[in-house]
Design a protein around this motif. Structure first.
Motif, PDB file in Angstrom:
ATOM      1  N   LYS A 135       0.778  -1.308   0.081  1.00 34.15           N
ATOM      2  CA  LYS A 135      -0.010  -0.008   0.036  1.00 34.15           C
ATOM      3  C   LYS A 135       0.823   1.289   0.059  1.00 34.15           C
ATOM      4  CE  LYS A 135      -4.056  -2.239   2.253  1.00 34.15           C
ATOM      5  NZ  LYS A 135      -4.877  -2.079   3.080  1.00 34.15           N
ATOM      6  N   ASN A 136       2.217   1.211  -0.508  1.00 36.92           N
ATOM      7  CA  ASN A 136       2.899   2.039  -0.365  1.00 36.92           C
ATOM      8  C   ASN A 136       3.463   3.033  -1.659  1.00 36.92           C
ATOM      9  OD1 ASN A 136       4.991   0.718  -1.422  1.00 36.92           O
ATOM     10  ND2 ASN A 136       6.390   0.853   0.291  1.00 36.92           N
ATOM     11  N   THR A 137       2.361   2.692  -2.599  1.00 40.13           N
ATOM     12  CA  THR A 137       2.681   3.314  -4.149  1.00 40.13           C
ATOM     13  C   THR A 137       1.647   4.204  -4.465  1.00 40.13           C
ATOM     14  OG1 THR A 137       1.655   1.779  -5.577  1.00 40.13           O
ATOM     15  CG2 THR A 137       4.171   1.201  -4.827  1.00 40.13           C
ATOM     16  N   SER A 138       1.566   5.318  -5.364  1.00 41.09           N
ATOM     17  CA  SER A 138       0.513   5.890  -5.859  1.00 41.09           C
ATOM     18  C   SER A 138      -0.602   5.181  -6.340  1.00 41.09           C
ATOM     19  CB  SER A 138       0.951   7.012  -6.522  1.00 41.09           C
ATOM     20  OG  SER A 138       1.544   6.560  -7.807  1.00 41.09           O
ATOM     21  N   GLU A 139      -0.353   3.798  -6.953  1.00 35.28           N
ATOM     22  CA  GLU A 139      -1.208   3.120  -7.566  1.00 35.28           C
ATOM     23  C   GLU A 139      -1.974   2.179  -6.389  1.00 35.28           C
ATOM     24  OE1 GLU A 139       1.897   4.439 -10.304  1.00 35.28           O
ATOM     25  OE2 GLU A 139       1.942   2.978  -8.524  1.00 35.28           O
ATOM     26  N   THR A 140      -1.299   1.827  -5.321  1.00 32.33           N
ATOM     27  CA  THR A 140      -1.925   0.911  -4.295  1.00 32.33           C
ATOM     28  C   THR A 140      -2.293   1.495  -3.163  1.00 32.33           C
ATOM     29  OG1 THR A 140       0.384   0.238  -3.426  1.00 32.33           O
ATOM     30  CG2 THR A 140      -0.322  -0.972  -5.479  1.00 32.33           C
ATOM     31  N   ASN A 141      -2.136   2.701  -2.911  1.00 32.59           N
ATOM     32  CA  ASN A 141      -2.373   3.290  -1.554  1.00 32.59           C
ATOM     33  C   ASN A 141      -4.041   3.881  -1.769  1.00 32.59           C
ATOM     34  OD1 ASN A 141      -2.821   5.999   0.423  1.00 32.59           O
ATOM     35  ND2 ASN A 141      -1.329   4.589   1.089  1.00 32.59           N
ATOM     36  N   PRO A 142      -4.864   3.187  -0.794  1.00 30.01           N
ATOM     37  CA  PRO A 142      -6.261   3.286  -0.876  1.00 30.01           C
ATOM     38  C   PRO A 142      -6.601   4.821  -0.749  1.00 30.01           C
ATOM     39  CG  PRO A 142      -5.642   2.140   1.187  1.00 30.01           C
ATOM     40  CD  PRO A 142      -4.535   2.173   0.167  1.00 30.01           C
ATOM     41  N   TYR A 143      -6.011   5.368   0.341  1.00 28.93           N
ATOM     42  CA  TYR A 143      -6.093   6.982   0.591  1.00 28.93           C
ATOM     43  C   TYR A 143      -5.837   7.952  -0.420  1.00 28.93           C
ATOM     44  CZ  TYR A 143      -6.667   4.936   5.422  1.00 28.93           C
ATOM     45  OH  TYR A 143      -6.923   4.111   6.451  1.00 28.93           O
ATOM     46  N   LEU A 144      -4.809   7.682  -1.203  1.00 30.70           N
ATOM     47  CA  LEU A 144      -4.373   8.573  -2.311  1.00 30.70           C
ATOM     48  C   LEU A 144      -5.466   8.082  -3.617  1.00 30.70           C
ATOM     49  CD1 LEU A 144      -2.640  10.610  -3.877  1.00 30.70           C
ATOM     50  CD2 LEU A 144      -1.275   8.662  -4.206  1.00 30.70           C
ATOM     51  N   GLN A 145      -5.758   6.815  -3.702  1.00 32.53           N
ATOM     52  CA  GLN A 145      -6.691   6.566  -4.858  1.00 32.53           C
ATOM     53  C   GLN A 145      -8.136   7.300  -4.528  1.00 32.53           C
ATOM     54  OE1 GLN A 145      -5.979   5.256  -8.033  1.00 32.53           O
ATOM     55  NE2 GLN A 145      -4.085   5.379  -7.309  1.00 32.53           N
ATOM     56  N   LYS A 146      -8.329   6.912  -3.445  1.00 34.75           N
ATOM     57  CA  LYS A 146     -10.013   7.742  -2.996  1.00 34.75           C
ATOM     58  C   LYS A 146      -9.672   9.195  -3.212  1.00 34.75           C
ATOM     59  CE  LYS A 146     -13.202   8.044   0.615  1.00 34.75           C
ATOM     60  NZ  LYS A 146     -13.457   7.561   1.913  1.00 34.75           N
ATOM     61  N   PHE A 147      -8.714   9.857  -2.872  1.00 29.43           N
ATOM     62  CA  PHE A 147      -8.625  11.378  -2.912  1.00 29.43           C
ATOM     63  C   PHE A 147      -8.550  11.761  -4.363  1.00 29.43           C
ATOM     64  CE2 PHE A 147      -5.499  15.068  -3.190  1.00 29.43           C
ATOM     65  CZ  PHE A 147      -6.334  15.828  -2.644  1.00 29.43           C
TER      66      PHE A 147
END
Length: 177
Positions: A97-109
């Motif tokens: 969960k530590n990439t821009s493609e896999t981090n759920p908070y970043l993806q939701k944002f």
């Protein structure tokens, strides 16, 4: 293209440390760097900047409202200049969960904003139970228990990969339209 504006939204101050590390790295490469809280940025500062970087922490699954307000206010400028965004969250302590493609908070944002930064990043944050108030400490310990994280109330762990921060700063340096 050396005037870089580094903006941050932080909950407990760790995002500032990441921004300061990036600023030092960019200054080594002869960049003129200005750092400030996102809420203090003005239209004139945004207009003068050749590049804009926004870093924001996550608490309870969300970035602060001030981040969205800033994006809504300055969307035209953000989309017209080289720009970058990074999220700081403890979920990023997990490799999956530590990439821009896999981090759920970043993806939701990202799914809720119109800004399309040229560069995205995710960094593990800081877990510092002794610094939290009772409510935050209790809630975060509960979340950590549910996600197999540390729950000892004396725990202080910096999950930030500082080499990754340096590489991100180097990518910011290379940004252009």
């Amino acid at each position: 293209m050396n005037n870089t504006l580094l903006l941050y939204s932080t909950t407990d101050g760790h995002t500032i440390k990441i921004i300061e590390r990036m600023a030092a790295r960019l200054k080594q490469q002869a960049f003129d760097v200005q750092m400030m809280p996102i809420a203090q940025a003005t239209q004139a500062q945004i207009a003068r900047a050749d590049k804009i970087v926004v870093g924001a922490s996550v608490r309870y699954g969300k970035h602060k409202k001030e981040v969205n307000q800033f994006i809504d206010t300055y969307i035209a400028s953000l989309n017209s200049k080289p720009s970058a965004f990074f999220s700081v969250n403890v979920v990023a302590r997990k490799a999956e969960k530590n990439t821009s493609e896999t981090n759920p908070y970043l993806q939701k944002f990202l799914s809720k904003i119109e800004w399309q930064p040229a560069l995205l990043g995710v960094f593990g944050g800081m877990l510092a139970y002794p610094e939290y108030g009772l409510v935050d400490k209790t809630m975060i310990r509960l979340i950590m228990k549910m996600t197999d994280g540390p729950t000892d109330p004396d725990t202080v762990i910096d999950y930030t990969d500082w080499e990754k921060v340096d590489k991100f700063a180097d990518k910011v340096a290379a940004l252009s339209l």
